[in-house]
Design a protein around this motif. Structure first.
Motif, mmCIF file in Angstrom:
data_model
loop_
_atom_site.group_PDB
_atom_site.id
_atom_site.type_symbol
_atom_site.label_atom_id
_atom_site.label_comp_id
_atom_site.label_asym_id
_atom_site.label_seq_id
_atom_site.Cartn_x
_atom_site.Cartn_y
_atom_site.Cartn_z
ATOM 1 N N HIS A 2 -4.800 11.362 -1.372
ATOM 2 C CA HIS A 2 -5.418 10.057 -1.601
ATOM 3 C C HIS A 2 -6.340 9.772 -0.423
ATOM 4 O O HIS A 2 -6.006 10.084 0.717
ATOM 5 N N ARG A 3 -7.488 9.170 -0.699
ATOM 6 C CA ARG A 3 -8.403 8.871 0.394
ATOM 7 C C ARG A 3 -9.243 7.639 0.066
ATOM 8 O O ARG A 3 -9.378 7.255 -1.086
ATOM 9 N N VAL A 4 -9.781 7.071 1.119
ATOM 10 C CA VAL A 4 -10.686 5.932 0.971
ATOM 11 C C VAL A 4 -12.073 6.500 0.702
ATOM 12 O O VAL A 4 -12.566 7.346 1.455
ATOM 13 N N LEU A 5 -12.685 6.048 -0.373
ATOM 14 C CA LEU A 5 -14.019 6.509 -0.732
ATOM 15 C C LEU A 5 -15.098 5.668 -0.067
ATOM 16 O O LEU A 5 -16.113 6.176 0.397
ATOM 17 N N ARG A 6 -14.852 4.353 -0.037
ATOM 18 C CA ARG A 6 -15.802 3.428 0.583
ATOM 19 C C ARG A 6 -15.098 2.088 0.776
ATOM 20 O O ARG A 6 -14.034 1.850 0.223
ATOM 21 N N MET A 34 -10.184 3.346 -3.202
ATOM 22 C CA MET A 34 -9.433 4.567 -2.933
ATOM 23 C C MET A 34 -9.416 5.471 -4.153
ATOM 24 O O MET A 34 -9.464 5.008 -5.288
ATOM 25 N N SER A 35 -9.309 6.760 -3.898
ATOM 26 C CA SER A 35 -9.246 7.740 -4.974
ATOM 27 C C SER A 35 -7.859 7.739 -5.598
ATOM 28 O O SER A 35 -6.860 7.503 -4.932
ATOM 29 N N SER A 36 -7.843 7.999 -6.900
ATOM 30 C CA SER A 36 -6.585 8.041 -7.641
ATOM 31 C C SER A 36 -6.689 9.091 -8.733
ATOM 32 O O SER A 36 -7.776 9.407 -9.202
ATOM 33 N N LEU A 37 -5.541 9.597 -9.142
ATOM 34 C CA LEU A 37 -5.495 10.550 -10.248
ATOM 35 C C LEU A 37 -5.280 9.865 -11.581
ATOM 36 O O LEU A 37 -5.335 10.496 -12.620
ATOM 37 N N ARG A 38 -5.009 8.565 -11.532
ATOM 38 C CA ARG A 38 -4.686 7.841 -12.760
ATOM 39 C C ARG A 38 -5.739 6.776 -13.025
ATOM 40 O O ARG A 38 -6.345 6.235 -12.117
ATOM 41 N N SER A 39 -5.911 6.485 -14.309
ATOM 42 C CA SER A 39 -6.785 5.400 -14.724
ATOM 43 C C SER A 39 -6.344 4.981 -16.117
ATOM 44 O O SER A 39 -5.382 5.521 -16.661
ATOM 45 N N HIS A 40 -7.065 4.048 -16.708
ATOM 46 C CA HIS A 40 -6.741 3.633 -18.069
ATOM 47 C C HIS A 40 -6.935 4.789 -19.045
ATOM 48 O O HIS A 40 -6.226 4.889 -20.035
ATOM 49 N N GLU A 41 -7.888 5.664 -18.747
ATOM 50 C CA GLU A 41 -8.185 6.788 -19.634
ATOM 51 C C GLU A 41 -7.410 8.042 -19.274
ATOM 52 O O GLU A 41 -7.288 8.956 -20.086
ATOM 53 N N GLN A 77 1.255 7.024 -3.829
ATOM 54 C CA GLN A 77 0.070 6.180 -4.010
ATOM 55 C C GLN A 77 0.311 4.788 -3.427
ATOM 56 O O GLN A 77 -0.566 4.229 -2.770
ATOM 57 N N ALA A 78 1.509 4.239 -3.633
ATOM 58 C CA ALA A 78 1.833 2.926 -3.070
ATOM 59 C C ALA A 78 1.819 2.981 -1.544
ATOM 60 O O ALA A 78 1.296 2.080 -0.890
ATOM 61 N N ARG A 79 2.363 4.048 -0.980
ATOM 62 C CA ARG A 79 2.376 4.196 0.480
ATOM 63 C C ARG A 79 0.947 4.298 1.018
ATOM 64 O O ARG A 79 0.613 3.679 2.020
ATOM 65 N N ALA A 80 0.102 5.076 0.344
ATOM 66 C CA ALA A 80 -1.295 5.197 0.773
ATOM 67 C C ALA A 80 -1.976 3.832 0.740
ATOM 68 O O ALA A 80 -2.694 3.460 1.673
ATOM 69 N N GLY A 81 -1.738 3.068 -0.315
ATOM 70 C CA GLY A 81 -2.313 1.729 -0.413
ATOM 71 C C GLY A 81 -1.818 0.816 0.695
ATOM 72 O O GLY A 81 -2.598 0.060 1.287
ATOM 73 N N ASP A 82 -0.520 0.894 0.997
ATOM 74 C CA ASP A 82 0.050 0.056 2.061
ATOM 75 C C ASP A 82 -0.547 0.396 3.425
ATOM 76 O O ASP A 82 -0.803 -0.491 4.240
ATOM 77 N N LEU A 88 -10.755 6.476 -10.275
ATOM 78 C CA LEU A 88 -10.417 7.827 -10.714
ATOM 79 C C LEU A 88 -11.238 8.857 -9.939
ATOM 80 O O LEU A 88 -12.450 8.732 -9.808
ATOM 81 N N ASP A 89 -10.550 9.868 -9.454
ATOM 82 C CA ASP A 89 -11.191 10.930 -8.675
ATOM 83 C C ASP A 89 -11.687 12.026 -9.625
ATOM 84 O O ASP A 89 -11.070 13.079 -9.772
ATOM 85 N N GLU A 90 -12.808 11.750 -10.272
ATOM 86 C CA GLU A 90 -13.360 12.683 -11.254
ATOM 87 C C GLU A 90 -13.765 14.007 -10.609
ATOM 88 O O GLU A 90 -13.647 15.065 -11.238
ATOM 89 N N ASN A 91 -14.223 13.966 -9.378
ATOM 90 C CA ASN A 91 -14.604 15.199 -8.675
ATOM 91 C C ASN A 91 -13.411 16.121 -8.504
ATOM 92 O O ASN A 91 -13.528 17.340 -8.649
#
Length: 140
Positions: free
Chosen positions: A48-52, A60-67, A102-107, A122-125
């Motif tokens: 997980h990382r901060v994109l901007r 932040m990047s995530s592997l999950r989204s609505h889709e 993911q929760a820990r990264a957010g915290d 979503l981290d499409e890349n």
């Protein structure tokens, strides 16, 4: 106003803008270093990382989204789990672990000064690279 004064004003505005961009870049780098310094987050197969940072919101990047489901994310990280049934305890354990990381990264990011909110994107890349690696592996 003389050309020289206009030039000086334009250069000052440009310097302020470049400084602001540099600060935002430094902020993202610092937040990502904090994520890498945490053993739980750093040792997870997906980083997980901060994109901007936009204002006080860290994107932040995530592997999950609505889709994109958690199941799809986990089967990309752990291809060997694709053959397991949906109710298998390894799926449940993997879902809990992903949620905890993911929760820990957010915290971690929220604990930084100037960040009041996290928005996940979503981290499409990452998916694209994972798909390319899978194709390369299947050709061998």
């Amino acid at each position: 106003m003389s050309d020289r004064k206009q030039f000086i004003i334009v250069m000052m505005v440009a310097a302020i803008f470049v400084g602001w961009l540099g600060w935002r870049g430094f902020e993202v780098i610092s937040l990502n270093q904090a994520l890498k310094a945490d053993n739980m987050v750093a040792n997870y197969p997906y980083q997980h990382r901060v994109l901007r940072v936009e204002g006080s919101t860290a994107i932040m990047s995530s592997l999950r989204s609505h889709e994109t489901s958690t199941h799809e994310a986990l089967s990309t990280i752990f291809p060997s789990m694709r053959n397991l049934g949906d109710n298998h305890r390894d799926w449940q354990r993997a879902e809990r672990e992903l949620a905890q990381v993911q929760a820990r990264a957010g915290d971690i990011v929220l604990s930084a000064s100037g960040v009041d909110r996290v928005r996940w994107e979503l981290d499409e890349n990452w998916y694209h690279l994972a798909q390319m690696q899978a194709q390369q592996s299947s050709r061998r």
